[in-house]
Design an enzyme around this catalytic site. Structure first.
Site, PDB file in Angstrom:
ATOM      1  N   LYS A 112      29.134  50.965  -0.313  1.00 58.39           N
ATOM      2  CA  LYS A 112      28.122  51.355   0.678  1.00 58.39           C
ATOM      3  C   LYS A 112      26.702  51.179   0.141  1.00 58.39           C
ATOM      4  CE  LYS A 112      31.044  54.190   3.575  1.00 58.39           C
ATOM      5  NZ  LYS A 112      32.348  54.048   2.874  1.00 58.39           N
TER       6      LYS A 112
HETATM    7  C1  LIG Z   1      33.497  53.467   3.464  1.00 56.70           C
HETATM    8  C2  LIG Z   1      34.569  53.006   2.537  1.00 56.70           C
HETATM    9  C3  LIG Z   1      35.623  52.184   2.968  1.00 56.70           C
HETATM   10  C4  LIG Z   1      35.793  51.770   4.420  1.00 56.70           C
HETATM   11  O1  LIG Z   1      34.792  50.875   4.853  1.00 56.70           O
HETATM   12  P1  LIG Z   1      34.554  50.663   6.434  1.00 56.70           P
HETATM   13  O2  LIG Z   1      33.355  49.788   6.524  1.00 56.70           O
HETATM   14  O3  LIG Z   1      34.322  52.025   6.996  1.00 56.70           O
HETATM   15  O4  LIG Z   1      35.779  50.008   6.985  1.00 56.70           O
HETATM   16  C5  LIG Z   1      36.551  51.744   2.028  1.00 56.70           C
HETATM   17  N1  LIG Z   1      36.468  52.120   0.738  1.00 56.70           N
HETATM   18  C6  LIG Z   1      35.482  52.916   0.275  1.00 56.70           C
HETATM   19  C7  LIG Z   1      35.477  53.321  -1.161  1.00 56.70           C
HETATM   20  C8  LIG Z   1      34.492  53.395   1.155  1.00 56.70           C
HETATM   21  O5  LIG Z   1      33.524  54.193   0.686  1.00 56.70           O
END
Ligand SMILES: *Cc1c(COP(=O)(O)O)cnc(C)c1O
Length: 465
Positions: A112
């Site tokens: 993120k």
């Molecule tokens: C947010 C997240 C996901 C999922 O990603 P999306 O874009 O919501 O599909 C997967 N793995 C981790 C570690 C995350 O923080």
């Protein structure tokens, strides 16, 4: 570039407007009216670019005229300064034609950071230009909050208030939020659970009168278009490193809200030859059931070892359905409204569109732990539980063994010690060296009761910008 709503009844916006907007007023999500298209020769010409130079090529058409090129370049050059690997998104080989793309080299050790480091800087730039200041409010069960805080800590036009459930996030997750002590960062530990936090944030967006008149309330959740945009870049980057675009590449993506994999789908639509996109889910498998079987029925939330993928409804899936329905906003509006109350199916034609590029696979906790153990045994590479689900799904759903398969590694194993130790790893995985002092740093956080009025009072009393 104009942005339109997936439900067809909201005004089109430009990039600056879409940056400051969450949901469209008709309940839909904003998407570009037209995607930029890149030819194979053009993409091939980018093979030697650094991550940031490539990011500029891909992001620039979306920002289209809203930010002068020189300023956008400076924003992007600054975005990845806190990433602790010169490649920004390094590739690691697990086996012949099998790779992981490490998206956890950023300040909070999860993917993120790619989007939120860029979003914070873009927001601060347009706010400075508009001479406007905003309040960001968000609820977090761990990952998103820390990435948003890190993304905003140098933003002089933003106060950010992140609510987390008191004593219900892991120590690493809490410290990653509460040790950021810049004056515009406000951590609130709510005496309640994550749903209580989320309800208070929702209520705040529904009735913003508690804020001073000169403050807009902004959301940074994954429906924000700029977050998706930033994530398109690493699909191009990985493919170019593996012989693309003159050779196809496949991706497997640990999926929750469908934001990350939707960015891969956009990369493909923009001209990157992608053989296959694997949607990897945990037991919360609505997307797997939908893609494998056109079954959209909602189920109870299950808590798993991969909490960042624990989700009942994936908000960004609507963006892809919009394309599958040939961008028919009225059809999407009808589908999404019926989805609230009944079990829907999508039309055969739309379903065929989904199946063209996507495959899916669901992985339970037991198999997640097994995969972490197997990969560690084979190559001493330690996967976090989310990335392990990606690797397992890649192996199960692969169409073509000649095509390089890249799993997006979405988090560093040190963030999820429980799963890693269940897999037989003898101790808590160490934080990277540059973070080794995390547990010694001072924390700043305010504990508040689960009470909206008190949270609002705290917000108003602590606005600094
Ligand atoms: C947010 C997240 C996901 C999922 O990603 P999306 O874009 O919501 O599909 C997967 N793995 C981790 C570690 C995350 O923080």
């Amino acid at each position: 570039m104009k942005y339109i709503s997936t439900r067809g009844q909201a005004p089109a916006l430009n990039f600056e407007e879409v940056l400051l907007t969450g949901l469209a007023p008709d309940g839909g999500l904003y998407v570009p009216e037209q995607l930029p298209q890149f030819s194979l020769d053009e993409i091939a010409g980018w093979a030697t670019l650094s991550y940031t130079d490539l990011a500029f090529k891909i992001v620039q058409p979306f920002v289209g005229g809203c930010i002068p090129d020189a300023d956008l370049k400076a924003i992007i050059d600054d975005t990845y300064v806190d990433f602790r690997h010169p490649a920004v998104a390094p590739l690691v080989q697990l086996d012949k034609n099998e790779w992981v793309l490490e998206l956890f080299q950023g300040p909070t050790l999860a993917f993120k950071d790619f989007a939120l480091q860029m979003l914070g800087r873009l927001l601060d730039y347009v706010l400075e230009r508009k001479q406007q200041k905003v309040v960001i409010m968000g609820a977090t069960s761990g990952d998103t909050g820390s990435a948003a805080i890190q993304g905003c800590k140098r933003c002089s036009n933003i106060d950010i208030f992140i609510l987390h459930p008191h004593q219900r996030v892991s120590d690493v997750q809490r410290k990653q939020m509460t040790t950021v002590t810049e004056g515009n960062i406000h951590n609130i530990a709510v005496e309640g659970n994550f749903d209580d936090c989320q309800s208070m944030v929702k209520a705040s967006f529904n009735d913003k009168r508690f804020l001073p008149a000169d403050r807009q309330l902004v959301a940074v959740n994954s429906i924000n278009w700029a977050r998706i945009m930033a994530q398109i870049v690493y699909y191009f980057y990985a493919a170019l490193a593996l012989g693309g675009p003159h050779r196809k590449v496949a991706f497997s993506v640990p999926t929750g809200n469908f934001g990350d994999i939707y960015a891969g789908y956009l990369a493909s639509k923009m001209g990157l030859p992608i053989d296959q996109l694997v949607v990897a889910t945990n037991k919360n498998d609505i997307l797997h059931r939908c893609i494998s079987n056109n079954d959209f029925s909602k189920q109870q939330l299950e808590h798993t070892l991969s909490p960042s993928m624990d989700i009942v409804i994936s908000s960004n899936f609507e963006r892809m359905l919009f394309d599958c329905y040939d961008r028919d906003g009225a059809a999407i509006k009808d589908l999404m409204e019926r989805f609230q109350t009944e079990d829907v199916k999508i039309t055969d034609a739309a379903f065929a569109n989904v199946r063209d590029l996507f495959d899916s696979h669901a992985v339970d906790d037991e198999q997640t732990v097994k995969t972490i153990a197997e990969v560690y045994e084979a190559s001493e590479y330690l996967l976090d539980p989310h990335s392990a689900i990606g690797v397992e799904a890649a192996r199960a759903a692969r169409r073509n063994s000649d095509v390089p398969m890249v799993t997006l590694a979405t988090a560093h194993p040190a963030k999820f010690p429980e799963a890693v130790m269940k897999a037989g790893y003898p101790h808590e995985p160490a934080l990277p060296h540059h973070m080794a002092d995390l547990f010694e740093l001072p924390e700043r956080c305010t504990v508040l009761p689960n009470d909206l009025a008190q949270v609002h009072k705290f917000v108003v009393d602590n606005i600094t910008a």
